[in-house]
Design an enzyme around this catalytic site. Sequence first.
Site, PDB file in Angstrom:
ATOM      1  N   CYS A  86     -12.153   3.081   5.479  1.00  0.00           N
ATOM      2  CA  CYS A  86     -11.764   3.471   6.855  1.00  0.00           C
ATOM      3  C   CYS A  86     -10.482   3.100   6.848  1.00  0.00           C
ATOM      4  O   CYS A  86     -10.214   4.350   6.428  1.00  0.00           O
ATOM      5  CB  CYS A  86     -12.140   1.905   7.500  1.00  0.00           C
ATOM      6  SG  CYS A  86     -12.418   1.560   8.885  1.00  0.00           S
ATOM      7  N   HIS A 194     -18.128   0.892   4.351  1.00  0.00           N
ATOM      8  CA  HIS A 194     -17.478   0.452   3.971  1.00  0.00           C
ATOM      9  C   HIS A 194     -18.728  -0.013   2.791  1.00  0.00           C
ATOM     10  O   HIS A 194     -19.805  -1.694   2.927  1.00  0.00           O
ATOM     11  CB  HIS A 194     -17.343  -1.100   4.764  1.00  0.00           C
ATOM     12  CG  HIS A 194     -15.954  -1.258   6.335  1.00  0.00           C
ATOM     13  ND1 HIS A 194     -14.458  -1.411   6.069  1.00  0.00           N
ATOM     14  CD2 HIS A 194     -15.963  -0.573   7.346  1.00  0.00           C
ATOM     15  CE1 HIS A 194     -13.725  -1.155   7.009  1.00  0.00           C
ATOM     16  NE2 HIS A 194     -15.052   0.019   7.488  1.00  0.00           N
ATOM     17  N   GLU A 196     -17.542  -2.059   0.892  1.00  0.00           N
ATOM     18  CA  GLU A 196     -17.240  -3.712   0.853  1.00  0.00           C
ATOM     19  C   GLU A 196     -18.102  -4.224   1.212  1.00  0.00           C
ATOM     20  O   GLU A 196     -18.574  -5.311   0.593  1.00  0.00           O
ATOM     21  CB  GLU A 196     -15.926  -4.280   0.625  1.00  0.00           C
ATOM     22  CG  GLU A 196     -15.101  -4.088   1.846  1.00  0.00           C
ATOM     23  CD  GLU A 196     -15.310  -3.239   2.181  1.00  0.00           C
ATOM     24  OE1 GLU A 196     -14.526  -2.937   3.595  1.00  0.00           O
ATOM     25  OE2 GLU A 196     -15.397  -2.035   1.553  1.00  0.00           O
TER      26      GLU A 196
END
EC number: 6.3.5.3
Length: 227
Positions: A86, A194, A196
């Site tokens: 991002c 994302h 994560e």
Amino acid sequence: MKFAVIVFPGSNCDVDMFHAIKDELGEEVDYVWHDTENLDEYDAILLPGGFSYGDYLRCGAISRFANAMKAVQKAAEQGKPILGVCNGFQILVESGLLPGALIRNENLKFMCRTVQLRVENNETMFTSQYEKDEIINIPIAHGEGNYYCDEATLKQLEENNQIAFRYVENPNGSVSDIAGIVNEKGNVLGMMPHPERAVDELLGGAEGLKVFQSILKQWRETYVVNA
């Protein structure tokens, strides 16, 4: 393996990144403030999402001048894996470590939802644990995630197999549905979604964990097996 999560003023996904490495991958990880000048002790560098420096001027435009980015440049030249997610992707582009630009979403709105990605290249150090053309569900959260590059750059990305992920249904207007790219050397990945935030089934899915498992596998094959 030892990871560094670079923290800029305004980063807000650094904790998610730290959790993915420490609690899900089970590897050593440190928060590293943006003014550090030496990253030699780390095997992989992670640039998290957020709004570094408030996204003033352009997203990532100020962060590119941080001392840490000089060290990131050195790490990239050494072949260490560099992952920017991002805002981290935006910083990599602004720093010249990846080609193209990230501009306002086509609908001019901030979008926060889970999208489907197609794995375009599973031969990178970030995607080896996926199958080619595998469809995965990964969250997005951005207002300036519309990837842009000129035709010559797009042709180069395609010919060099540098497109790592594409959106199945393009949410933001990115050219050629691009969600993530690697550099020519293959050790720098930038992606808007994302991974994560998708590392725990209890929290909605773990299809992003393979990004980090791929990095670990590559490192072990290079430095542990050959030790």
